[in-house]
Design a protein around this motif. Sequence first.
Motif, PDB file in Angstrom:
ATOM      1  N   ILE A   1       2.417   5.042  -4.833  1.00  0.00           N
ATOM      2  CA  ILE A   1       1.359   4.046  -5.096  1.00  0.00           C
ATOM      3  C   ILE A   1       1.454   2.895  -4.090  1.00  0.00           C
ATOM      4  CG2 ILE A   1       0.559   2.339  -6.767  1.00  0.00           C
ATOM      5  CD1 ILE A   1       1.366   4.329  -8.978  1.00  0.00           C
ATOM      6  N   GLN A   2       2.677   2.426  -3.841  1.00  0.00           N
ATOM      7  CA  GLN A   2       2.844   1.335  -2.878  1.00  0.00           C
ATOM      8  C   GLN A   2       2.414   1.758  -1.475  1.00  0.00           C
ATOM      9  OE1 GLN A   2       6.945   0.201  -3.250  1.00  0.00           O
ATOM     10  NE2 GLN A   2       6.504  -1.295  -4.861  1.00  0.00           N
ATOM     11  N   THR A   5       0.162   3.983  -0.734  1.00  0.00           N
ATOM     12  CA  THR A   5      -1.310   4.056  -0.718  1.00  0.00           C
ATOM     13  C   THR A   5      -1.930   2.665  -0.619  1.00  0.00           C
ATOM     14  OG1 THR A   5      -1.175   6.043  -2.103  1.00  0.00           O
ATOM     15  CG2 THR A   5      -3.302   4.943  -1.964  1.00  0.00           C
ATOM     16  N   VAL A   6      -1.396   1.723  -1.395  1.00  0.00           N
ATOM     17  CA  VAL A   6      -1.926   0.355  -1.344  1.00  0.00           C
ATOM     18  C   VAL A   6      -1.690  -0.269   0.022  1.00  0.00           C
ATOM     19  CG1 VAL A   6      -1.659  -1.960  -2.315  1.00  0.00           C
ATOM     20  CG2 VAL A   6      -1.704   0.026  -3.832  1.00  0.00           C
ATOM     21  N   LEU A  37      -4.292   1.188   2.423  1.00  0.00           N
ATOM     22  CA  LEU A  37      -5.627   0.632   2.202  1.00  0.00           C
ATOM     23  C   LEU A  37      -5.709  -0.825   2.649  1.00  0.00           C
ATOM     24  CD1 LEU A  37      -6.441   2.199  -1.293  1.00  0.00           C
ATOM     25  CD2 LEU A  37      -7.298   2.902   0.946  1.00  0.00           C
ATOM     26  N   CYS A  38      -4.648  -1.602   2.386  1.00  0.00           N
ATOM     27  CA  CYS A  38      -4.656  -3.007   2.830  1.00  0.00           C
ATOM     28  C   CYS A  38      -4.631  -3.116   4.352  1.00  0.00           C
ATOM     29  CB  CYS A  38      -3.458  -3.752   2.235  1.00  0.00           C
ATOM     30  SG  CYS A  38      -3.566  -4.014   0.462  1.00  0.00           S
ATOM     31  N   SER A  89      -6.147  -6.831   5.228  1.00  0.00           N
ATOM     32  CA  SER A  89      -5.753  -7.841   4.260  1.00  0.00           C
ATOM     33  C   SER A  89      -4.369  -8.388   4.587  1.00  0.00           C
ATOM     34  CB  SER A  89      -5.760  -7.228   2.849  1.00  0.00           C
ATOM     35  OG  SER A  89      -5.263  -8.152   1.912  1.00  0.00           O
ATOM     36  N   MET A 141       3.356  -5.163   1.476  1.00  0.00           N
ATOM     37  CA  MET A 141       3.311  -3.830   0.864  1.00  0.00           C
ATOM     38  C   MET A 141       4.018  -2.796   1.738  1.00  0.00           C
ATOM     39  SD  MET A 141       2.026  -4.162  -2.041  1.00  0.00           S
ATOM     40  CE  MET A 141       1.983  -2.431  -2.438  1.00  0.00           C
ATOM     41  N   SER A 160       7.168  -0.748   0.516  1.00  0.00           N
ATOM     42  CA  SER A 160       7.104   0.717   0.578  1.00  0.00           C
ATOM     43  C   SER A 160       8.339   1.292   1.254  1.00  0.00           C
ATOM     44  CB  SER A 160       5.847   1.168   1.325  1.00  0.00           C
ATOM     45  OG  SER A 160       4.681   0.732   0.665  1.00  0.00           O
TER      46      SER A 160
END
Length: 200
Positions: free
Chosen positions: A106-107, A109-110, A113-114, A119, A125, A129
Amino acid sequence: MGTAERQEALEDGVAARSTAQRRREAPDRGIAADGGVTTGGGESPSGSHEPAAAEFEERGSARAAAQQQEYYRPLWIEEPARRRRLPDPVRTAAVRAVLIIAVTLIQATVAFLCTMAGSWLAFPMVISSVVSTVVATWGALDVWVTRQMWNQRNGVISEPSSTARALRRERRRAQRQARAGERAQERIARKGGAGQLSHS
């Protein structure tokens, strides 16, 4: 007159429908148009009431038994497990490793995306990760180490192999033969000593 004729036609149609329905319900028995029951051999209706009633009762009891069997049918059938259940420490380590790996994915993936969105959260992140990847690797190794330790402490069954059994069997056979030879020598010596005493 027209109304009376219509009513008679309706009554005839209802009678024909009921007769056809009775024939459908009992195809193996001939049903006369007037509602009388006749057997296949053309017997009179009065002589075939008892067999027909017995057959109806048998069918009814069979249908009731089938319905009762369907009603009491189990919801599931238990089957033996294909694999043994994992020991408690190994299962705990495996669950922990799966949770850590899920959080790591999940980390990652975030972080991706960031990064694509530009961002400010992308850098923290990515760092988290990397740390989570290290922890997830440790969790996977922990499962393997815990399993090996459990097998060494509890799961190893000390059983001699077939080669060891064969060697031990041969050793026992040789010992028995040696003992039998010693006993034979002792008997011969005893017999020889007894003979010398008797000659003197």
